[in-house]
Design a protein around this motif. Structure first.
Motif: not given
Lengths: 350, 416
Positions: A125-138
């Motif tokens: 699982x990859x929790x946190x993917x795409x959830x930030x304000x800045x998702x650069x290089x996530x």
């Protein structure tokens, strides 16, 4: 002859050109007529049985990764796929857990058995993917994790004294969850799939498909397919690896009509027409997960598990892994060696 | 085995039970390889047995007894049964046991087996490799043909089997077993097995870990070595044509279990353990070869101080070594070149000297001759001078004589 596995001159020259990232698997030669006439039954076909018995004894490894923004139903879907509580949310994690500040990689392993076949299933699982304000290089931590598994396998493979069976932690399949906006793909979706389709088998999935009507679904799927094609994203099953005409026709149909699968997941059962079915209960009706008229979950399940499971593993091993290995041996120092610290870090997550 | 993994039960049908079928389907598409090596003396019935085993007539000509050394002959055939395609390679030893001195008989065999391993290893070590489409030529099983003497194994048999037992799966068989009686046969078999054991020869054991086949495999292990009879001819028995050998005293039926162990051999070799033979070859014999070979090449898993050596370090070290070697060779060549140039220069200089000396010699000679000639000239000039002087003197005397009688001469002249 060279005294060691140093590239030959030809290969040294080739590494200067842009190396072909993937090698098309050579189609095995079909027999050009039978050379020898068998005058009676011998028993050569029993090798099938022998092979089947052997594989059942050794068991299988399968590693599936789910990627997508929080709340798209990844854990539920994986639980539904494998009809058991395999996701990280079910193995002692808190539902009210905060969204992590960076992308984390969490792998949980299970042993399940069916019909005498034992499978070691690992859900990553990859929790946190795409959830930030800045998702650069996530996607970078994910790409790093995938490459680390290839590196692990490579290290074992080049040992002098090798294990009888090298443990396979390589990611065989990555389900990418697309948000059911009904419009088109998001930039993050495109970026992720562009980068990762080169190192792993990606199967795009439209999540929570019960928010779209049939027409909206068809249109959305068409648009997504178009966008993927325009951006040159090769999702699994990749066109270049179709081995023969039979595969091509079968896979073409899946690529051009069924994918991306619009799915709904559920681990709750309800009574419908006297049968217990997995579904979601709403005031306006019960959405049956395994009903093909309601959603395409059954297609996804059959595709991933019942028909293409072995092929997913083989493409990972014969193509993605070989590409990684060739690049690694060619660079010979391009990638920094794993330090003890980074190794430790990941061990604690597994 | 399941460390850290929870065992879960499924609440419904998932469908991965079809995984072995998926795997099998792919394998069928790719086809199978099986490679048999037959070692036995010329005329021991190798080709006939293979023909009988695979129920066909492979084209293989009879060979002479007078070959100077052992050679191996390999033929590949494509057999198809139902949907299974098998690429069968049969390797025969030609001339085995025929020489007077058999000391090196086993060497070509060992070299051949190693060459197949080496070929696979090279493919595996390549950077761009294609293992999934590689035609596997490694020997999966070695049928060792024992002569039906009835006594014991020959020295050559023991030697060869001892050397090969760590490289290939050996199944010993007694060929042309119709020349031994039943009682003698059992004694012979026991003798052979005890000799193998006492000499530490490890022949292939049919695996007994899978319940479905362990019983039959264990029983078969007790029947080794199989006493077989092969035949290319068919004889009518009852209303069927069967493979058999017809003698005046009766008919030996190849597929009759009372007559010989042929059926057992076929059962074990093909129907029960073909996959295991392939697996043992890859997982045990090939791995052993690979390990020895890599260590030979200088690779280690563990460096000095017992710290694990990473792949990268090993490659770096090898690469460094290689470049050093390259540099050394380059330097050597350069030295050689310089040397050669020096030598050539010396030769040319000497030649120049020579020419110079010759020139001076000739100059000297020229001077000498010139001097001589001058001397001669001088002498001649002196002579000429003397002669002129004499002439002058003589003329003077004559003129003096004419002056002393000039009147008389004149009176005479007047008178006249």
């Amino acid at each position: 002859p060279h005294t060691g596995p140093v590239e030959s001159k030809n290969e040294a020259a080739m590494s200067e050109l842009v190396p072909e990232p993937r090698q098309k698997p050579v189609v095995p030669m079909k027999p050009m007529g039978i050379n020898a006439n068998l005058l009676g039954y011998i028993g050569i076909d029993t090798i099938i049985e022998q092979m089947r018995k052997k594989t059942m004894k050794t068991g299988f490894d399968f590693n599936i990764m789910v990627v997508g923004q929080s709340g798209l139903g990844k854990s539920t879907l994986v639980n539904t796929l494998f009809k058991s509580q395999v996701s990280r949310k079910s193995s002692g994690w808190n539902r009210e857990e905060k969204i992590p500040k960076t992308v984390e990689i969490k792998a949980i392993g299970h042993v399940i058995e069916e019909g005498g076949v034992k499978m070691k299933l690992t859900v990553i699982d990859t929790p946190g993917f795409g959830d930030q304000i800045n998702n650069e290089n996530c996607w970078e931590p994910i790409e790093k994790y995938i490459n680390e598994q290839y590196e692990k396998f490579l290290k074992e493979e080049v040992n002098i004294a090798r294990k009888k069976r090298i443990p396979d932690t390589r990611v065989h399949c990555c389900l990418y969850f697309i948000s059911p906006t009904g419009h088109s793909l998001r930039p993050l979706d495109l970026e992720f799939m562009k980068h990762l389709s080169k190192v792993v088998n990606i199967i795009p999935v439209i999540a929570k498909a019960d928010t779209m009507t049939l027409e909206e679904k068809t249109e959305f799927k068409q648009r997504v397919r178009k966008e993927l094609e325009v951006n040159g994203i090769e999702f699994y099953p990749q066109k270049e690896f179709d081995e023969d005409l039979e595969d091509k026709t079968e896979n073409d149909k899946i690529r051009q009509e069924s994918m991306p699968f619009a799915v709904v997941g559920s681990d709750k059962e309800y009574q419908v027409n006297g049968k217990r079915v997995l579904g979601r209960k709403t005031p306006w009706g019960i959405i049956e997960v395994e009903n093909l008229t309601h959603c395409e979950f059954a297609l996804l399940r059959d595709f991933v598990i019942r028909t293409h499971l072995q092929d997913l593993k083989e493409v990972t091993h014969n193509i993605h892994y070989e590409t990684y290995r060739a690049k690694r041996l060619n660079d010979n120092g391009g990638l920094p060696p794993m330090t003890a610290e980074t190794e430790e870090n990941h061990e604690s997550n597994l | 085995q399941n460390d850290g993994y929870r065992t879960l039960s499924l609440s419904g049908h998932v469908g991965f039970g079809s995984l072995p079928d998926q795997l099998v389907k792919k394998s069928i598409k790719q086809g199978f390889c099986f490679n048999i090596l037959c070692i036995g003396e010329t005329g021991s019935g190798k080709s006939t047995l293979i023909n009988s085993l695979f129920n066909t007539n492979f084209d293989d000509s009879v060979s002479t007894h007078f070959l100077p050394s052992v050679r191996l002959r390999a033929h590949t055939y494509e057999l198809q049964e139902k949907s299974v395609l098998l690429k069968l390679t049969v390797v025969n030893t030609v001339g085995f046991g025929d020489q007077i001195n058999k000391r090196d008989s086993y060497q070509p065999i060992v070299d051949y087996i190693d060459a197949q391993f080496e070929s696979y290893l090279q493919e595996e070590l390549k950077i761009k490799r294609s293992l999934f489409s590689y035609h596997d030529t490694r020997i999966h099983v070695c049928l060792y043909f024992i002569s039906p003497t009835g006594h014991s194994l020959k020295a050559l048999d023991l030697l060869t089997m001892k050397i090969l037992d760590s490289k290939v799966n050996i199944i010993p068989i007694i060929s042309k077993a119709d020349s031994i009686s039943k009682t003698e046969l059992q004694k012979f078999k026991n003798k052979i097995m005890s000799e193998l054991v006492s000499n530490g020869v490890q022949i292939y054991q049919f695996p007994a870990d899978d319940e479905t086949v362990s019983k039959i495999n264990t029983v078969m292990n007790g029947h080794l070595p199989f006493a077989v009879v092969g035949s290319v001819e068919e004889v009518k028995i009852g209303d069927k044509m069967v493979r058999a050998r017809q003698y005046p005293w009766g008919i030996v039926q190849v597929e009759n279990e009372n007559h010989c162990d042929f059926v057992k051999l076929r059962e074990m070799l093909i129907c029960t353990n073909m996959e295991d033979l392939r697996e043992q070859t890859h997982a045990r014999h090939y791995e052993l070869y690979r390990r020895c070979r890599l260590e030979e090449m200088g690779f280690r898993d563990v460096g000095p101080e017992n710290k694990p050596v990473s792949l990268q370090e090993a490659y770096e070290a090898k690469r460094h070594e290689f470049y050093l070697e390259l540099q050394r060779k380059e330097e050597e060549l350069r030295q050689q070149f310089v040397q050669r140039v020096k030598e050539k220069e010396a030769i040319l200089k000497e030649a120049e000297q020579q020419v110079q000396t010759n020139f001076e010699h000739h100059m000297l000679k020229h001077q000498e001759v010139k001097l001589k000639l001058e001397k001669k000239k001088k002498i001649l000039e002196d002579e000429i001078a003397m002669f002129i002087e004499k002439k002058a003197n003589a003329e003077l005397l004559q003129s003096q004589a004419s002056v002393s009688t000039p009147v008389s001469l004149k009176r005479d002249k007047d008178r006249k």
